[in-house]
Design an enzyme around this catalytic site. Structure first.
Site, mmCIF file in Angstrom:
data_model
loop_
_atom_site.group_PDB
_atom_site.id
_atom_site.type_symbol
_atom_site.label_atom_id
_atom_site.label_comp_id
_atom_site.label_asym_id
_atom_site.label_seq_id
_atom_site.Cartn_x
_atom_site.Cartn_y
_atom_site.Cartn_z
ATOM 1 N N TYR A 17 -0.338 30.299 4.823
ATOM 2 C CA TYR A 17 -0.477 30.647 3.408
ATOM 3 C C TYR A 17 0.670 30.078 2.581
ATOM 4 O O TYR A 17 1.232 30.774 1.733
ATOM 5 C CB TYR A 17 -0.538 32.185 3.249
ATOM 6 C CG TYR A 17 -1.876 32.761 3.686
ATOM 7 C CD1 TYR A 17 -3.009 32.586 2.893
ATOM 8 C CD2 TYR A 17 -2.004 33.465 4.881
ATOM 9 C CE1 TYR A 17 -4.242 33.096 3.276
ATOM 10 C CE2 TYR A 17 -3.237 33.975 5.275
ATOM 11 C CZ TYR A 17 -4.341 33.793 4.462
ATOM 12 O OH TYR A 17 -5.563 34.298 4.836
ATOM 13 N N TYR A 145 -9.054 43.534 4.234
ATOM 14 C CA TYR A 145 -8.632 42.310 4.935
ATOM 15 C C TYR A 145 -8.827 42.545 6.427
ATOM 16 O O TYR A 145 -8.326 43.526 6.976
ATOM 17 C CB TYR A 145 -7.155 41.986 4.651
ATOM 18 C CG TYR A 145 -6.649 40.823 5.485
ATOM 19 C CD1 TYR A 145 -6.849 39.505 5.069
ATOM 20 C CD2 TYR A 145 -6.023 41.038 6.705
ATOM 21 C CE1 TYR A 145 -6.418 38.440 5.841
ATOM 22 C CE2 TYR A 145 -5.590 39.972 7.491
ATOM 23 C CZ TYR A 145 -5.798 38.672 7.048
ATOM 24 O OH TYR A 145 -5.379 37.618 7.833
ATOM 25 N N ASP A 238 -10.949 49.189 11.728
ATOM 26 C CA ASP A 238 -9.976 48.117 11.965
ATOM 27 C C ASP A 238 -8.582 48.726 11.820
ATOM 28 O O ASP A 238 -8.044 48.809 10.722
ATOM 29 C CB ASP A 238 -10.216 46.989 10.958
ATOM 30 C CG ASP A 238 -9.168 45.875 11.078
ATOM 31 O OD1 ASP A 238 -8.239 46.022 11.905
ATOM 32 O OD2 ASP A 238 -9.288 44.873 10.353
ATOM 33 N N LYS A 267 -1.533 43.852 16.039
ATOM 34 C CA LYS A 267 -0.157 43.941 15.518
ATOM 35 C C LYS A 267 0.841 44.683 16.413
ATOM 36 O O LYS A 267 1.498 44.062 17.214
ATOM 37 C CB LYS A 267 -0.192 44.493 14.092
ATOM 38 C CG LYS A 267 -0.786 43.466 13.118
ATOM 39 C CD LYS A 267 -0.443 43.749 11.672
ATOM 40 C CE LYS A 267 -0.730 42.566 10.790
ATOM 41 N NZ LYS A 267 -2.128 42.418 10.367
HETATM 42 C C1 LIG Z 1 -3.293 41.447 10.374
HETATM 43 C C2 LIG Z 1 -4.637 42.041 10.351
HETATM 44 C C3 LIG Z 1 -5.735 41.424 10.972
HETATM 45 C C4 LIG Z 1 -5.643 40.065 11.620
HETATM 46 O O1 LIG Z 1 -4.785 40.054 12.689
HETATM 47 P P1 LIG Z 1 -4.220 38.628 13.215
HETATM 48 O O2 LIG Z 1 -3.467 39.000 14.448
HETATM 49 O O3 LIG Z 1 -3.350 38.093 12.117
HETATM 50 O O4 LIG Z 1 -5.388 37.765 13.484
HETATM 51 C C5 LIG Z 1 -6.940 42.092 10.972
HETATM 52 N N1 LIG Z 1 -7.084 43.290 10.377
HETATM 53 C C6 LIG Z 1 -6.055 43.913 9.769
HETATM 54 C C7 LIG Z 1 -6.272 45.241 9.142
HETATM 55 C C8 LIG Z 1 -4.801 43.302 9.717
HETATM 56 O O5 LIG Z 1 -3.795 43.909 9.079
#
Ligand SMILES: *Cc1c(COP(=O)(O)O)cnc(C)c1O
Length: 422
Positions: A17, A145, A238, A267
């Site tokens: 980015y 996201y 998520d 994460k």
């Molecule tokens: C960071 C993130 C993702 C993507 O994870 P990556 O390891 O960067 O592919 C997906 N969903 C949420 C809620 C995130 O914060």
């Protein structure tokens, strides 16, 4: 200070980015420890965002390093196809035991985006296996996201981040998170119409991250879950960002008392040590794939899934959660963030200050004209803080000291006050 490898990086690395033509030169990181990043020139910065929410126990935690060293010498990697091993097996069982709902199976991958892709494919094939192939669309939320892949971009709407790809993604349903009873009734009616086409509802529970750091309440989350159940839509949580204590409870769904059908983790799963992600599901979804028919098997398989080194880091991170009063620590962090960020609310260039668990957000009145300059001001104050659109946020390690946190929050106030005076 110039390093021998510095110009190589500037000639050959491509940063995320980042407008590489105009971006300021990146800093040279040399080492990490606790909540500190040491640059190659010896400068130290306090990390306010724990390498994108991941380094939850601070950098280089000795317990995790010890576990990884042991694993490195016995078996750094082995494919998971037809073979299983102790680290992934133990991790899968432990994750099922601590996550919301009756999770029973864990599908490992390497990144949060792929954990969500796997969740989407799981939902699609689940319905196909059940004889309902028309359920092949998803419902997601504005400001959501879920990753940067073509599938995950389609179920989020994180501001302008993905506008270059808008015409290439498969259109999905994106709605606002309902704010009142009227909006819930409207969503209920919409779902009544489109449910025969909808495989799953995908949400970041309680806190939407990269799409603007927006919060919703546990009641709203519980009501969305109820609507998904009512209309026979799989509920996909998520928790790539919210998982592992970040919002105050171990997992955000637990605060709402709901059991997702599919849960995505990433994460902080390995405490920010190495890449790993996971998609979990319950027995009933898993059974939808059991059949004499081989084509009903789940069709996905990352090369490095269940990597033993990553799993050893994740297991060691879970040890640390078990051994410490992380919940007490996050409660204290929440109070400190609230207290210390509150003065920002009086600045003319700040619209809102909000805190949830170990997440502190200062929403600016408008998007800063020059985000790079804002970042540079934080670096001058000895802080690694990366404003995101119109928000300045903190997601520090849970182990951050009082003094380090005070430096971060003090820097935010000082820099924003100075900007307001310009
Ligand atoms: C960071 C993130 C993702 C993507 O994870 P990556 O390891 O960067 O592919 C997906 N969903 C949420 C809620 C995130 O914060």
């Amino acid at each position: 200070m110039q390093q021998p490898w510095d110009s190589l990086g500037q000639q050959h690395l491509w940063l995320p980015y980042t407008q590489m033509h105009t971006a300021p030169l990146p800093l040279n990181a040399a080492s990490t420890q606790g909540c500190t990043i040491t640059l190659a020139d010896g400068t130290t910065l306090i990390d306010g965002i724990a390498s994108w929410w991941s380094a939850c126990h601070g950098y280089n935690h000795p317990h995790i390093i010890q576990a990884m060293q042991a694993q490195l010498h016995t078996m750094p990697h082995i494919m998971l196809g037809g073979l299983i091993h102790e680290q992934a097996s133990r991790l899968a069982a432990r994750l099922c035991a601590i996550t919301p709902g009756k999770m029973q199976r864990v599908f490992f991958s390497d990144s949060g985006s792929i954990a969500v892709e796997v969740a989407l494919k799981m939902a699609l094939q689940y319905w196909r296996n059940a004889g309902q192939p028309r359920k092949d669309r998803f419902i997601g939320f504005s400001n959501g996201y879920h990753g940067d892949t073509l599938g995950t971009m389609a179920i989020g709407e994180p501001g302008e981040m993905h506008k270059a790809f808008r015409n290439a993604v498969i259109p999905q349903y994106i709605v606002d998170i309902p704010a009142d009873e009227y909006a819930f009734t409207e969503l209920d009616n919409l779902l009544g119409e489109i449910a025969p086409q909808i495989a799953g509802m995908v949400i970041e529970p309680l806190v939407q991250g990269a799409g603007g750091m927006k919060f919703h309440t546990a009641d709203v989350l519980a009501e969305l879950h109820r609507l998904a159940q009512k209309h026979q839509i799989l509920f996909i949580a998520d928790e790539v960002a919210t998982g592992f204590g970040r919002t105050g409870s171990y997992f955000a769904c637990q605060e709402a008392g709901i059991a997702p059908d599919i849960l995505c983790l990433g994460k902080a799963l390995t405490a920010g040590m190495v890449p790993m992600a996971a998609t979990l599901t319950n027995q009933s979804i898993f059974e939808g794939f059991l059949s004499e028919d081989k084509d009903k098997a789940f069709m996905h398989g990352p090369t490095f899934m269940g990597n033993p080194l990553a799993a050893s880091a994740a297991n060691a991170s879970l040890d640390l959660f078990e051994q410490s009063d992380y919940q007490g620590r996050i409660e204290k962090l929440e109070q400190d963030l609230l207290e210390q960020l509150a003065p920002c609310a009086n600045l003319p260039n700040v619209r809102d200050v909000r805190v949830k668990g170990a997440i502190g957000v200062v929403q600016l009145a408008e998007k800063p004209a020059n985000t790079d300059r804002l970042r540079a001001e934080f670096i001058k104050q000895g802080c690694w803080i990366r404003p995101l659109g119109d928000v300045v946020y903190l997601t520090p390690a849970f182990t951050i000291s009082q003094a380090e946190l005070a430096t971060l929050t003090g820097a935010i106030y000082a820099v924003l006050k100075q900007q307001a005076a310009l």
